[in-house]
Motif scaffolding. Sequence first.
Motif, PDB file in Angstrom:
ATOM      1  N   GLU A  27       0.828  -1.206   0.000  1.00 17.78           N
ATOM      2  CA  GLU A  27       0.000   0.000   0.000  1.00 17.78           C
ATOM      3  C   GLU A  27       0.866   1.262   0.000  1.00 17.78           C
ATOM      4  N   ARG A  28       1.942   1.269   0.785  1.00 19.28           N
ATOM      5  CA  ARG A  28       2.808   2.444   0.838  1.00 19.28           C
ATOM      6  C   ARG A  28       3.552   2.652  -0.480  1.00 19.28           C
ATOM      7  N   LEU A  29       3.954   1.558  -1.122  1.00 18.33           N
ATOM      8  CA  LEU A  29       4.636   1.666  -2.413  1.00 18.33           C
ATOM      9  C   LEU A  29       3.697   2.207  -3.488  1.00 18.33           C
ATOM     10  N   ILE A  30       2.414   1.872  -3.375  1.00 20.41           N
ATOM     11  CA  ILE A  30       1.420   2.442  -4.293  1.00 20.41           C
ATOM     12  C   ILE A  30       1.266   3.929  -4.026  1.00 20.41           C
ATOM     13  N   GLN A  31       1.123   4.286  -2.762  1.00 20.68           N
ATOM     14  CA  GLN A  31       0.948   5.685  -2.378  1.00 20.68           C
ATOM     15  C   GLN A  31       2.101   6.563  -2.854  1.00 20.68           C
ATOM     16  N   LYS A  32       3.324   6.018  -2.801  1.00 22.68           N
ATOM     17  CA  LYS A  32       4.509   6.791  -3.184  1.00 22.68           C
ATOM     18  C   LYS A  32       4.819   6.718  -4.675  1.00 22.68           C
ATOM     19  N   GLY A  33       3.984   5.992  -5.433  1.00 18.81           N
ATOM     20  CA  GLY A  33       4.138   5.952  -6.870  1.00 18.81           C
ATOM     21  C   GLY A  33       5.132   4.937  -7.395  1.00 18.81           C
ATOM     22  N   HIS A  34       5.658   4.089  -6.526  1.00 20.36           N
ATOM     23  CA  HIS A  34       6.592   3.056  -6.978  1.00 20.36           C
ATOM     24  C   HIS A  34       5.858   1.891  -7.636  1.00 20.36           C
ATOM     25  N   PHE A  35       4.650   1.610  -7.181  1.00 16.35           N
ATOM     26  CA  PHE A  35       3.770   0.632  -7.814  1.00 16.35           C
ATOM     27  C   PHE A  35       2.588   1.391  -8.420  1.00 16.35           C
ATOM     28  N   PRO A  36       2.082   0.962  -9.572  1.00 15.07           N
ATOM     29  CA  PRO A  36       0.922   1.645 -10.170  1.00 15.07           C
ATOM     30  C   PRO A  36      -0.352   1.404  -9.359  1.00 15.07           C
ATOM     31  N   GLU A  37      -1.298   2.334  -9.479  1.00  8.49           N
ATOM     32  CA  GLU A  37      -2.585   2.200  -8.793  1.00  8.49           C
ATOM     33  C   GLU A  37      -3.292   0.906  -9.171  1.00  8.49           C
ATOM     34  N   SER A  38      -3.035   0.421 -10.372  1.00  4.90           N
ATOM     35  CA  SER A  38      -3.673  -0.810 -10.854  1.00  4.90           C
ATOM     36  C   SER A  38      -3.209  -2.051 -10.101  1.00  4.90           C
ATOM     37  N   THR A  39      -2.188  -1.909  -9.266  1.00  8.75           N
ATOM     38  CA  THR A  39      -1.660  -3.060  -8.522  1.00  8.75           C
ATOM     39  C   THR A  39      -2.757  -3.721  -7.696  1.00  8.75           C
ATOM     40  N   ARG A  40      -3.590  -2.909  -7.054  1.00 12.64           N
ATOM     41  CA  ARG A  40      -4.649  -3.452  -6.191  1.00 12.64           C
ATOM     42  C   ARG A  40      -5.589  -4.375  -6.959  1.00 12.64           C
ATOM     43  N   ALA A  41      -5.817  -4.066  -8.233  1.00  8.36           N
ATOM     44  CA  ALA A  41      -6.741  -4.871  -9.037  1.00  8.36           C
ATOM     45  C   ALA A  41      -6.236  -6.292  -9.211  1.00  8.36           C
ATOM     46  N   ALA A  42      -4.923  -6.484  -9.106  1.00  6.86           N
ATOM     47  CA  ALA A  42      -4.340  -7.808  -9.330  1.00  6.86           C
ATOM     48  C   ALA A  42      -4.694  -8.797  -8.228  1.00  6.86           C
ATOM     49  N   TYR A  43      -5.045  -8.295  -7.038  1.00  5.52           N
ATOM     50  CA  TYR A  43      -5.457  -9.200  -5.961  1.00  5.52           C
ATOM     51  C   TYR A  43      -6.833  -8.829  -5.395  1.00  5.52           C
ATOM     52  N   GLU A  44      -7.547  -8.005  -6.145  1.00  5.59           N
ATOM     53  CA  GLU A  44      -8.851  -7.517  -5.680  1.00  5.59           C
ATOM     54  C   GLU A  44      -9.864  -8.643  -5.462  1.00  5.59           C
ATOM     55  N   ARG A  45      -9.892  -9.602  -6.379  1.00  5.66           N
ATOM     56  CA  ARG A  45     -10.869 -10.690  -6.256  1.00  5.66           C
ATOM     57  C   ARG A  45     -10.613 -11.519  -5.001  1.00  5.66           C
ATOM     58  N   GLU A  46      -9.354 -11.888  -4.774  1.00  3.49           N
ATOM     59  CA  GLU A  46      -9.023 -12.689  -3.591  1.00  3.49           C
ATOM     60  C   GLU A  46      -9.301 -11.912  -2.302  1.00  3.49           C
ATOM     61  N   GLU A  47      -9.014 -10.610  -2.341  1.00  3.52           N
ATOM     62  CA  GLU A  47      -9.275  -9.780  -1.160  1.00  3.52           C
ATOM     63  C   GLU A  47     -10.774  -9.697  -0.874  1.00  3.52           C
ATOM     64  N   ARG A  48     -11.559  -9.468  -1.922  1.00  7.56           N
ATOM     65  CA  ARG A  48     -13.003  -9.360  -1.746  1.00  7.56           C
ATOM     66  C   ARG A  48     -13.595 -10.657  -1.230  1.00  7.56           C
ATOM     67  N   GLU A  49     -13.141 -11.785  -1.780  1.00  4.40           N
ATOM     68  CA  GLU A  49     -13.662 -13.076  -1.333  1.00  4.40           C
ATOM     69  C   GLU A  49     -13.300 -13.339   0.129  1.00  4.40           C
ATOM     70  N   TRP A  50     -12.098 -12.905   0.530  1.00  2.89           N
ATOM     71  CA  TRP A  50     -11.699 -13.072   1.929  1.00  2.89           C
ATOM     72  C   TRP A  50     -12.551 -12.184   2.839  1.00  2.89           C
ATOM     73  N   LEU A  51     -12.729 -10.917   2.465  1.00  4.78           N
ATOM     74  CA  LEU A  51     -13.502  -9.985   3.288  1.00  4.78           C
ATOM     75  C   LEU A  51     -14.962 -10.415   3.389  1.00  4.78           C
ATOM     76  N   ASP A  52     -15.477 -11.022   2.322  1.00 10.02           N
ATOM     77  CA  ASP A  52     -16.860 -11.510   2.322  1.00 10.02           C
ATOM     78  C   ASP A  52     -16.984 -12.896   2.951  1.00 10.02           C
ATOM     79  N   ARG A  53     -15.856 -13.410   3.475  1.00  2.87           N
ATOM     80  CA  ARG A  53     -15.807 -14.731   4.102  1.00  2.87           C
ATOM     81  C   ARG A  53     -16.281 -15.845   3.162  1.00  2.87           C
ATOM     82  N   LYS A  54     -15.929 -15.668   1.882  1.00  2.00           N
ATOM     83  CA  LYS A  54     -16.212 -16.693   0.892  1.00  2.00           C
ATOM     84  C   LYS A  54     -14.928 -17.365   0.413  1.00  2.00           C
TER      85      LYS A  54
END
Length: 230
Positions: A27-54
Amino acid sequence: MPALRKVAVFDIDGTIFRSSLLLELVERLIQKGHFPESTRAAYEREEREWLDRKGDYEAYINRVVAVFAEQAKGLSYEEAQYIAGEIIEEKKNRVYRYTRDLIKELKSQGYYLLAISHSPKLIVDAFGYEMGFDKVYGTIYEIGPNECFTGEIEDKELIFNKNAVLQRALRKEGLSLEGSVGVGDTESDIPMLEMVERPIAFNPNAKLYRHAKMRQWEIVVERKDVIHRI
């Protein structure tokens, strides 16, 4: 021959630190511009499924490990280490009370304190130093001759096998499993916990909870400022 020291081995993310060092770093590397904002999309599905307890947390965090390796390619190790230091300075006290106090107790009893994490070693080292650990193992990302990450992970088979890491530490550091203590929070910690005399499932996920109940291990849950022993 001198007596072998007793060992206490801990997972870090979600067990001591009340988040994930890897996620904080990404998250900090994204904020500082070292990683692109699109980085989050690469693990968005797994994160959402975890947060939804699925979905499964292990699947989520393993995806983030892969994404970090991919995005870190070409990133200066020195810059990443500096950012990791910033995070630790800001958030080093965001720990669970139970494990924080257990670490202090075991250290006062002369235990060799060992931490094993899937987060990058460059941030695990800094956290381990602040917590007073004798040795920490984290994921090592290969550095090229230009002092930048190559995107490859070194000794991947070892670091993702915590019981093998513990066995290596026993040999290298002259440690004993007699009176040993282990603390973990997910099923990836089970092989490590099987090795110690006093395994503790702390804030366990469902798979570790079921295994701990079957094996009659200690189960401890911390919610807000209350510690429950199950």
